[in-house]
Motif scaffolding. Structure first.
Motif, PDB file in Angstrom:
ATOM      1  N   ARG A  80       0.839  -1.214   0.000  1.00 21.41           N
ATOM      2  CA  ARG A  80       0.000   0.000   0.000  1.00 21.41           C
ATOM      3  C   ARG A  80       0.869   1.259   0.000  1.00 21.41           C
ATOM      4  O   ARG A  80       0.551   2.262   0.635  1.00 21.41           O
ATOM      5  N   THR A  81       1.975   1.163  -0.733  1.00 19.43           N
ATOM      6  CA  THR A  81       2.921   2.278  -0.809  1.00 19.43           C
ATOM      7  C   THR A  81       3.148   2.631  -2.274  1.00 19.43           C
ATOM      8  O   THR A  81       3.565   1.791  -3.067  1.00 19.43           O
ATOM      9  N   GLU A  82       2.865   3.875  -2.616  1.00 20.72           N
ATOM     10  CA  GLU A  82       2.957   4.292  -4.021  1.00 20.72           C
ATOM     11  C   GLU A  82       4.022   5.367  -4.201  1.00 20.72           C
ATOM     12  O   GLU A  82       4.110   6.317  -3.419  1.00 20.72           O
ATOM     13  N   VAL A  83       4.840   5.193  -5.227  1.00 21.22           N
ATOM     14  CA  VAL A  83       5.872   6.180  -5.554  1.00 21.22           C
ATOM     15  C   VAL A  83       5.248   7.278  -6.398  1.00 21.22           C
ATOM     16  O   VAL A  83       4.617   7.008  -7.421  1.00 21.22           O
ATOM     17  N   LYS A  84       5.446   8.507  -5.958  1.00 20.93           N
ATOM     18  CA  LYS A  84       4.871   9.648  -6.663  1.00 20.93           C
ATOM     19  C   LYS A  84       5.884  10.367  -7.549  1.00 20.93           C
ATOM     20  O   LYS A  84       5.518  10.962  -8.561  1.00 20.93           O
ATOM     21  N   ARG A  85       7.145  10.336  -7.148  1.00 15.31           N
ATOM     22  CA  ARG A  85       8.143  11.052  -7.940  1.00 15.31           C
ATOM     23  C   ARG A  85       9.526  10.447  -7.718  1.00 15.31           C
ATOM     24  O   ARG A  85       9.849  10.011  -6.613  1.00 15.31           O
ATOM     25  N   ILE A  86      10.326  10.444  -8.786  1.00 17.26           N
ATOM     26  CA  ILE A  86      11.719   9.991  -8.716  1.00 17.26           C
ATOM     27  C   ILE A  86      12.617  11.178  -9.023  1.00 17.26           C
ATOM     28  O   ILE A  86      12.432  11.865 -10.041  1.00 17.26           O
ATOM     29  N   ASP A  87      13.573  11.431  -8.150  1.00 17.87           N
ATOM     30  CA  ASP A  87      14.550  12.489  -8.390  1.00 17.87           C
ATOM     31  C   ASP A  87      15.914  11.821  -8.580  1.00 17.87           C
ATOM     32  O   ASP A  87      16.611  11.519  -7.613  1.00 17.87           O
ATOM     33  N   ALA A 253      11.282  11.318 -14.931  1.00 17.39           N
ATOM     34  CA  ALA A 253      12.617  11.396 -14.328  1.00 17.39           C
ATOM     35  C   ALA A 253      13.724  11.494 -15.380  1.00 17.39           C
ATOM     36  O   ALA A 253      14.899  11.620 -15.030  1.00 17.39           O
ATOM     37  N   GLY A 254      13.359  11.428 -16.657  1.00 16.91           N
ATOM     38  CA  GLY A 254      14.348  11.566 -17.714  1.00 16.91           C
ATOM     39  C   GLY A 254      14.895  10.267 -18.263  1.00 16.91           C
ATOM     40  O   GLY A 254      15.894  10.260 -18.994  1.00 16.91           O
ATOM     41  N   VAL A 255      14.247   9.162 -17.950  1.00 15.37           N
ATOM     42  CA  VAL A 255      14.681   7.866 -18.481  1.00 15.37           C
ATOM     43  C   VAL A 255      14.168   7.710 -19.913  1.00 15.37           C
ATOM     44  O   VAL A 255      13.010   8.032 -20.215  1.00 15.37           O
ATOM     45  N   LYS A 256      15.009   7.196 -20.784  1.00 11.51           N
ATOM     46  CA  LYS A 256      14.661   7.036 -22.199  1.00 11.51           C
ATOM     47  C   LYS A 256      13.690   5.870 -22.390  1.00 11.51           C
ATOM     48  O   LYS A 256      13.918   4.766 -21.900  1.00 11.51           O
TER      49      LYS A 256
END
Length: 546
Positions: A80-87, A253-256
């Motif tokens: 029940r844990t969601e990732v909202k943003r990757i830096d 996050a800029g991943v191709k």
């Protein structure tokens, strides 16, 4: 080894496998597994076996739970844990867990979110609808069957839809399957799909080529679906119309990414940001024709092993993928390896694409239980290079596996024709079905036989004199003449007279399986006649309309 932190995003299949592998390589790293749903490490490929009753409990599909990973692997598991943003610059994640935001730091990130299901257009939010993706979906479908609500409507006739059909039919459901393309299994050739449809139609209702769906609801449930004007009553709807890769976070996050939205990784499962690895069915993988998307459980596991090992400090490379797949059906199996028919056409070109379809036996015909296998082989006419294989019947796995190995090693029809496979009458024939298919391919390449497909023959029927050479003479109006193979040599003069009278210059010979047709072709060729053998014989020919 160092005290680095490895975070894995996604906990269905690939994520736990990657986390476990990382721990086996690095015993000191802090490893964190994040999953937005309620469970981790469930057997996605086994869903249909619970519906069928073969896997009695959902827990059997979910044996390695959070406690297992904590106790055995010392992996921190957060559901029940969601990732909202990757830096990626700061190497941090913004996550929401049980309603609270938190920042997590990492040294290596493994992205294993997989894919999301495509929602059927026009379907409102209702209680009797589920995708065919998770254990929660499975529990809801199973509950409907237990309540006696057994009229199951499955949307999508691809591999996932047929897996759902298999489980539901075996579980006692009355299944209707709807596919928008003109035949089920759109990635397969029309020949193989027709054979599967013929068999499945005895177990379920199949509607293909459906352009428009309307959903009739009452309270919060769908009661009827109107498919191109045809009303279908239903108790439950299962959608398996396809998936799309869940890669939006990485894109931000800029991943191709590839054009189809999948993640482009190198042979070490690294993205263009070296400390971010990716695995599962959200990545494109190496194949003989370049990076391809193969959304299958086996691909998830293989990429997870590589990503997990390398994120922990190892140096493991991906192998080449052959796109092997197999689906169990209520009575038969169907599978394919390598290029699809359309891909093979693009690879070889129209004038250089060779195709063979043969009917053979899975074991020696004198043994009880011996049954039919149909193989369709695609190859490059000029070079003999193996391009693809499709199979339907029983006990087809060994043929798919053998072809996968040959395909990956750039094998040819010459090597396949002479391959020495393990043999015992109980499990195969002295000349295996694969040997036979490759031998026929060689005959085509050398001009020793010529074939015509049932669909082509139906389209150009006026150009062919259709001759039946089955064991017994028939009076089928579909055929221009019937001469048993055993009588053909003595009937050539009579046949030439009939051919001349018909004003046709080509003869298509047809038999039950195609073997007698080939022998008839040889006789007619010796006598200066232009002949073609109808592949698939009468069985396949009968499945194509006029």
């Amino acid at each position: 080894m160092s005290n680095k932190t490895i975070i894995i995003v996604g906990g269905a299949l690939a994520g736990p496998a990657a986390a476990s592998r990382a721990r086996e390589i690095d015993g000191k790293a802090r490893i964190i597994l994040l999953e937005r749903n309620t469970r981790v490490s469930y057997a996605l490929a086994g869903l249909s076996f619970h519906l069928s009753g073969e896997v009695k409990s959902l827990e059997e599909l979910n044996r390695e739970r959070e406690d297992y990973f904590r106790q055995v692997y010392q992996i921190e598991v957060h559901t029940r844990t969601e990732v909202k943003r990757i830096d990626p610059k700061k190497k941090t994640l913004l996550v929401v867990s049980h309603g609270k935001e938190e920042i997590l730091s990492y040294d290596r990130l493994i992205f294993a979110t997989g894919a999301s299901s495509i929602h059927p257009e026009g379907l409102p939010k209702v209680s009797n609808f589920r995708y065919f993706r998770t254990l929660d979906d499975l529990a809801a479908i199973k509950q409907s069957l237990k309540k006696g609500k057994k009229r199951i409507l499955i949307l999508g006739g691809g591999s996932m839809g047929l897996e759902a059909l298999d489980g539901c039919v075996r579980g006692g459901a009355e299944v209707t399957l709807i596919e928008k393309e003109k035949h089920i299994l759109p990635q397969f050739s029309e020949n193989i799909s027709k054979l599967v449809e013929e068999k499945l139609s005895k177990k379920a209702k199949l509607l293909t080529g459906v352009n428009r769906l309307e959903f009739i609801t009452k309270n919060d449930s769908v009661t009827e679906v109107i498919a191109d004007g045809k009303k279908i009553k239903c108790d439950f709807i299962v959608s398996a119309i396809g998936v799309y890769p869940r890669t939006e976070l990485l894109k931000e996050a800029g991943v191709k990414l590839q054009q189809d939205g999948t993640i482009l990784v190198n042979e070490f499962c690294q993205t263009n940001i070296p400390h971010i690895y990716a695995c599962s069915i959200c990545v494109s993988v190496p194949s003989p024709r370049g990076p391809v998307w193969i959304p299958q459980a086996a691909v998830s596991d293989k990429t997870a092993q590589v990503a997990g090992a390398n994120a922990a400090g190892d140096s493991v490379k991906l192998g080449v993928f052959s796109a092997s797949m197999q689906i169990r059906l209520p009575e038969w199996e169907v599978g394919r390896v390598g290029l699809t028919g359309k891909e093979a056409l693009l690879e070889a070109g129209k004038n250089n694409l060779g195709k063979v379809l043969i009917l053979a036996k899975d074991k020696e015909p004198y043994l009880p239980g011996s049954s039919e296998i149909t193989l369709e082989l695609f190859f490059h006419l000029k070079s003999g290079k193996l391009l693809g294989l499709e199979a339907v019947g029983t006990n087809i796995k060994s043929r798919l596996d053998a072809f996968a190995a040959a395909f990956t090693l750039n094998g040819t029809i010459v090597s396949l024709a002479q391959s020495d496979f393990a043999y015992t009458p109980a499990f195969g024939t002295a000349r295996d079905a694969l040997n036979i298919a490759a031998t026929v391919a060689l005959q085509i390449q050398k001009g020793q036989t010529k074939i015509v497909e049932p669909s082509e023959l139906k389209r150009n029927r006026k150009d062919f004199f259709l001759l039946d050479v089955s064991l017994k003479k028939t009076k089928n109006k579909e055929f221009d003449d019937s001469i048993p193979l055993e009588s053909l040599r003595t009937s050539v003069k009579e046949l030439k007279t009939k051919l001349e009278a018909s004003r046709k210059n080509k003869i298509a010979v047809i038999s039950d399986s195609g073997r007698r047709g080939h022998l008839a072709f040889c006789i007619l060729k010796e006598n200066g006649m232009t002949a073609f053998n109808v592949i698939g014989g009468k069985k396949l020919y009968s499945l194509f309309g006029d």
